[in-house]
Design an enzyme around this catalytic site. Structure first.
Site, mmCIF file in Angstrom:
data_model
loop_
_atom_site.group_PDB
_atom_site.id
_atom_site.type_symbol
_atom_site.label_atom_id
_atom_site.label_comp_id
_atom_site.label_asym_id
_atom_site.label_seq_id
_atom_site.Cartn_x
_atom_site.Cartn_y
_atom_site.Cartn_z
ATOM 1 N N GLN A 30 0.857 -1.198 0.000
ATOM 2 C CA GLN A 30 0.000 0.000 0.000
ATOM 3 C C GLN A 30 0.891 1.246 0.000
ATOM 4 O O GLN A 30 1.693 1.426 0.916
ATOM 5 C CB GLN A 30 -0.862 -0.022 1.268
ATOM 6 C CG GLN A 30 -1.762 1.177 1.468
ATOM 7 C CD GLN A 30 -2.268 1.261 2.910
ATOM 8 O OE1 GLN A 30 -1.693 0.656 3.814
ATOM 9 N NE2 GLN A 30 -3.321 2.002 3.132
ATOM 10 N N SER A 62 0.955 6.760 2.394
ATOM 11 C CA SER A 62 1.573 7.804 3.223
ATOM 12 C C SER A 62 2.769 8.450 2.547
ATOM 13 O O SER A 62 3.492 7.799 1.788
ATOM 14 C CB SER A 62 2.043 7.203 4.548
ATOM 15 O OG SER A 62 0.984 6.567 5.199
ATOM 16 N N GLU A 89 -9.061 -1.469 5.922
ATOM 17 C CA GLU A 89 -7.858 -1.478 6.773
ATOM 18 C C GLU A 89 -8.252 -1.607 8.244
ATOM 19 O O GLU A 89 -7.646 -2.355 8.994
ATOM 20 C CB GLU A 89 -7.061 -0.190 6.547
ATOM 21 C CG GLU A 89 -5.752 -0.153 7.337
ATOM 22 C CD GLU A 89 -4.825 0.972 6.897
ATOM 23 O OE1 GLU A 89 -5.314 1.976 6.330
ATOM 24 O OE2 GLU A 89 -3.616 0.852 7.112
ATOM 25 N N GLU A 101 -4.893 9.403 18.137
ATOM 26 C CA GLU A 101 -5.677 10.647 18.121
ATOM 27 C C GLU A 101 -6.697 10.645 16.986
ATOM 28 O O GLU A 101 -7.835 11.086 17.158
ATOM 29 C CB GLU A 101 -4.740 11.870 17.976
ATOM 30 C CG GLU A 101 -3.869 12.155 19.187
ATOM 31 C CD GLU A 101 -2.684 11.194 19.327
ATOM 32 O OE1 GLU A 101 -2.334 10.523 18.326
ATOM 33 O OE2 GLU A 101 -2.116 11.116 20.433
HETATM 34 C C1 LIG Z 1 4.192 0.001 11.459
HETATM 35 C C2 LIG Z 1 3.673 0.948 10.408
HETATM 36 C C3 LIG Z 1 3.307 0.445 9.166
HETATM 37 C C4 LIG Z 1 2.801 1.320 8.194
HETATM 38 N N1 LIG Z 1 2.517 0.809 6.958
HETATM 39 C C5 LIG Z 1 2.087 1.643 5.981
HETATM 40 C C6 LIG Z 1 1.863 1.166 4.659
HETATM 41 O O1 LIG Z 1 2.041 -0.030 4.370
HETATM 42 N N2 LIG Z 1 1.477 2.035 3.717
HETATM 43 C C7 LIG Z 1 1.274 3.352 3.974
HETATM 44 O O2 LIG Z 1 0.890 4.086 3.069
HETATM 45 N N3 LIG Z 1 1.481 3.867 5.216
HETATM 46 C C8 LIG Z 1 1.897 3.031 6.216
HETATM 47 N N4 LIG Z 1 2.138 3.538 7.482
HETATM 48 C C9 LIG Z 1 2.000 4.964 7.710
HETATM 49 C C10 LIG Z 1 0.827 5.345 8.599
HETATM 50 O O3 LIG Z 1 -0.384 5.217 7.913
HETATM 51 C C11 LIG Z 1 1.071 6.803 9.071
HETATM 52 O O4 LIG Z 1 2.258 6.811 9.832
HETATM 53 C C12 LIG Z 1 -0.073 7.325 9.905
HETATM 54 O O5 LIG Z 1 -1.227 7.517 9.110
HETATM 55 C C13 LIG Z 1 0.263 8.647 10.600
HETATM 56 O O6 LIG Z 1 0.753 9.572 9.695
HETATM 57 P P1 LIG Z 1 2.129 10.362 9.957
HETATM 58 O O7 LIG Z 1 3.184 9.342 10.311
HETATM 59 O O8 LIG Z 1 2.377 11.223 8.775
HETATM 60 O O9 LIG Z 1 1.889 11.251 11.254
HETATM 61 P P2 LIG Z 1 1.111 12.650 11.300
HETATM 62 O O10 LIG Z 1 -0.171 12.525 10.579
HETATM 63 O O11 LIG Z 1 2.042 13.737 10.863
HETATM 64 O O12 LIG Z 1 0.810 12.786 12.850
HETATM 65 C C14 LIG Z 1 1.775 13.291 13.798
HETATM 66 C C15 LIG Z 1 1.059 13.431 15.142
HETATM 67 O O13 LIG Z 1 0.002 14.419 15.027
HETATM 68 C C16 LIG Z 1 -1.233 13.855 15.441
HETATM 69 N N5 LIG Z 1 -2.325 14.373 14.598
HETATM 70 C C17 LIG Z 1 -2.322 14.523 13.247
HETATM 71 N N6 LIG Z 1 -3.510 15.011 12.819
HETATM 72 C C18 LIG Z 1 -4.274 15.164 13.925
HETATM 73 C C19 LIG Z 1 -5.609 15.623 14.126
HETATM 74 N N7 LIG Z 1 -6.366 16.021 13.104
HETATM 75 N N8 LIG Z 1 -6.082 15.644 15.400
HETATM 76 C C20 LIG Z 1 -5.308 15.249 16.461
HETATM 77 N N9 LIG Z 1 -4.023 14.814 16.316
HETATM 78 C C21 LIG Z 1 -3.528 14.762 15.067
HETATM 79 C C22 LIG Z 1 -1.078 12.359 15.223
HETATM 80 O O14 LIG Z 1 -1.969 11.620 16.040
HETATM 81 C C23 LIG Z 1 0.380 12.140 15.613
HETATM 82 O O15 LIG Z 1 0.509 12.027 17.013
HETATM 83 C C24 LIG Z 1 2.645 2.685 8.477
HETATM 84 C C25 LIG Z 1 3.006 3.183 9.741
HETATM 85 C C26 LIG Z 1 3.511 2.329 10.697
HETATM 86 C C27 LIG Z 1 3.903 2.900 12.037
#
Ligand SMILES: Cc1cc2nc3c(=O)[nH]c(=O)nc-3n(C[C@H](O)[C@H](O)[C@H](O)COP(=O)(O)OP(=O)(O)OC[C@H]3O[C@@H](n4cnc5c(N)ncnc54)[C@H](O)[C@@H]3O)c2cc1C
Length: 415
Positions: free
Chosen positions: A133, A136, A251, A380
Site C-alpha cells: 500500500q 503515506s 484497513e 488521536e
Molecule cells: C508500522 C507501520 C506500518 C505502516 N505501513 C504503511 C503502509 O504499508 N502504507 C502506507 O501508506 N502507510 C503506512 N504507514 C503509515 C501510517 O499510515 C502513518 O504513519 C499514519 O497515518 C500517521 O501519519 P504520519 O506518520 O504522517 O503522522 P502525522 O499525521 O504527521 O501525525 C503526527 C502526530 O500528530 C497527530 N495528529 C495529526 N492530525 C491530527 C488531528 N487532526 N487531530 C489530532 N491529532 C492529530 C497524530 O496523532 C500524531 O501524534 C505505516 C506506519 C507504521 C507505524
C-alpha cells in the site's frame, strides 16, 4: 450470550484442524509464538510464505471470505476467524498478505474493471505475487488527502513522480496501490487518482527504514518518471479519494485490535515464573491487581471484537466503531509489555531472543506497539473518528477543505 461454536462452526473447525495437522507442525502449548513485528524477512522465509499461501489456495483454505471466482470459498467472517484461530496454533510462515488480501483485494473487487479483476485478484489470492500500500508520504499521513506525489498525463499513460514512506513490505512486493495527485487546481480531496503500479518498473526505488527493534519491515519508496498505463487506473480520474476510502475502511477491519493484548496468558505464565520480594510474582498483591486489570481490559476488547464480528456476519459493513479495537488494544499491549519487562527485573533490558525470557516477546512488543499506535490511524485520529462518527460530537474545523490544493502551503495546514 453464547460464545461456543455452533455445530456448523465446530464441524468447520474440526475440518480445518485436520488439514492443518496434516500439513504443519502443531506448536506445543508452552511454546511462545514468535513476534514478527517489523522483521525484514529473508528470501528463504518469503519463499516459504509464498509456498504456504499457494498450498492453501490450491487446497481450498485461502481467502475464505472471497467469492469462488477469485479462488475464495465464499464463507462467512466467522469461519475465517475460526480458521485464523486454528492456523495460529501451528508453526506456519509469516503472513505476507495482510495488506493485499485484507485491503487491496477488496478495493479491486469494489472499483476494478472486469479486465483488472480478472488479471489481478486470483493471482493475488494465490500468493506468488505480493502487494503493498503506497499511501503515506513524509507530509501526508493522518492528512492523507494532502499528498503530493503527482501523476501527469503522458500519451496513453501517466508519469508518476514523488515519494511515499512507511510502505510495509514494499521490498518484497510485486505490485503497489498508489494514490497520486492529478489535479493540483482542484480542492485536495477532489484532485486525486488511484493506480496499480508495478514495483519492478523503471524509476521505482525502494529504500529500507531501520526500526527501533532492529527490524526493517517498512520502506521509503521513490518514484522518478515511473510510467503507468491508463489501464492501471482504479476508478475515475479525480475519483481517487473515494477508492482510497474503500481501502481505509477495510484497513480498520484487517488491522483489528492489534498490539498483542491477546497475549494475556503469556503474561500470566511470566508472573508465575518470575519472583518478587522472594516469592513468585503471582503471589504479590500489587502484581495480582495489575493482572486483574489487564485481564478485564483484554476481555472487554475481545467481546467488543466479537460484537463487531457478529454485526459483520449479519451483513453489516465495517463502520467507524471498528476504530475502538485498535484505540484500546494498542495502548493496552504497550502497557502489558512494559509491566512484563518490569516483572523481569534486570532481564527486562535483554532483547536478544536466545537470552531473553519468553524469547524476547515482551521486549519486541514494547518496541513494536508504538508503531501499532500509529499504523492505520494514530490514537488521536481514531479518537477523532469515534468522537465525530460514533458520538456525533462537532467535527474538527477543516479550513483547507475547499481551497484549490495548489494554494495550500506545504507542511503547515492539517485537516
Ligand atoms: C508500522 C507501520 C506500518 C505502516 N505501513 C504503511 C503502509 O504499508 N502504507 C502506507 O501508506 N502507510 C503506512 N504507514 C503509515 C501510517 O499510515 C502513518 O504513519 C499514519 O497515518 C500517521 O501519519 P504520519 O506518520 O504522517 O503522522 P502525522 O499525521 O504527521 O501525525 C503526527 C502526530 O500528530 C497527530 N495528529 C495529526 N492530525 C491530527 C488531528 N487532526 N487531530 C489530532 N491529532 C492529530 C497524530 O496523532 C500524531 O501524534 C505505516 C506506519 C507504521 C507505524
Amino acid at each position: 450470550m453464547n460464545f461456543e461454536d455452533t455445530p456448523q462452526e465446530a464441524a468447520f473447525r474440526a475440518k480445518a484442524r485436520a488439514w492443518l495437522e496434516q500439513n504443519a507442525r502443531l506448536r506445543p502449548p508452552d511454546e511462545i509464538a514468535p513476534n514478527l513485528l517489523g522483521e525484514r524477512e529473508s528470501a528463504d522465509v518469503i519463499q516459504k510464505a509464498k509456498a504456504w499461501q499457494t498450498k492453501k489456495f490450491d487446497e481450498g483454505w485461502a481467502v475464505l471470505t472471497w467469492p469462488k471466482e477469485y479462488g475464495g470459498q465464499a464463507l462467512g467472517r466467522l469461519e475465517a476467524v475460526v480458521w485464523g484461530q486454528e492456523e495460529g496454533k501451528f508453526e506456519v510462515p509469516p503472513n505476507l498478505y495482510a495488506i493485499g488480501h485484507g485491503m487491496l483485494g477488496p478495493t479491486l473487487m469494489a472499483h476494478g474493471t472486469d479486465e483488472q479483476k480478472k488479471k489481478y485478484i486470483r493471482e493475488m489470492a494465490r500468493g506468488q505475487v505480493v502487494w503493498c500500500q503506497l499511501f503515506s508520504e513524509p507530509d501526508a499521513g493522518s492528512d492523507l488527502a494532502g499528498l503530493r506525489t503527482s501523476a501527469t498525463r503522458d500519451g496513453d499513460g501517466w508519469l508518476i513522480n514523488g515519494q511515499k514512506i512507511w510502505s510495509t513490505g514494499a521490498h518484497f512486493s510485486d505490485f503497489g496501490m498508489i494514490v497520486t495527485r492529478t489535479d493540483p487546481n482542484a480542492p485536495k480531496h477532489a484532485g486525486l487518482t488511484y493506480f496499480i503500479v508495478d514495483m519492478h518498473a523503471k524509476g521505482v526505488e525502494v529504500r529500507p527504514i531501520k526500526q527501533i527493534n532492529g527490524g526493517s519491515g517498512f520502506n521509503e519508496v521513490f518514484f522518478s518518471d515511473v510510467r503507468v498505463p491508463d489501464a492501471n487506473r482504479l476508478g475515475g480520474v479525480g475519483d481517487g479519494w473515494r477508492v482510497a476510502i474503500t481501502t481505509l475502511m477495510n484497513e480498520r477491519v484487517a488491522i483489528g485490535a492489534g498490539g498483542g493484548a491477546g497475549r494475556f496468558k503469556d503474561l500470566l505464565k511470566l508472573a508465575r515464573a518470575t519472583r518478587r520480594n522472594g516469592r513468585p510474582a503471582i503471589e504479590d498483591s500489587a502484581v495480582r491487581q495489575k493482572l486483574a486489570d489487564f485481564y478485564i481490559r483484554s476481555k472487554g476488547l475481545q467481546f467488543t471484537g466479537y460484537r463487531t464480528l457478529s454485526a459483520l456476519s449479519r451483513g453489516a459493513t465495517p463502520g467507524p466503531e471498528g476504530s475502538i479495537g485498535k484505540a484500546v488494544g494498542a495502548p493496552l499491549g504497550q502497557e502489558m509489555a512494559s509491566f512484563a519487562m518490569e516483572l523481569q527485573g534486570t532481564m527486562g533490558a535483554v532483547l536478544a531472543d536466545a537470552l531473553a525470557l519468553q524469547e524476547g516477546l515482551w521486549q519486541q512488543m514494547y518496541l513494536g506497539t508504538p508503531g501499532i499506535r500509529i499504523a492505520g490511524g494514530t490514537d488521536e485520529i481514531l479518537k477523532n473518528i469515534i468522537a465525530e462518527r460514533v458520538l456525533r460530537l462537532p467535527p474538527e474545523i477543516r479550513v483547507d477543505k475547499d481551497r484549490p490544493f495548489r494554494d495550500i502551503p506545504s507542511g503547515s495546514v492539517k485537516s
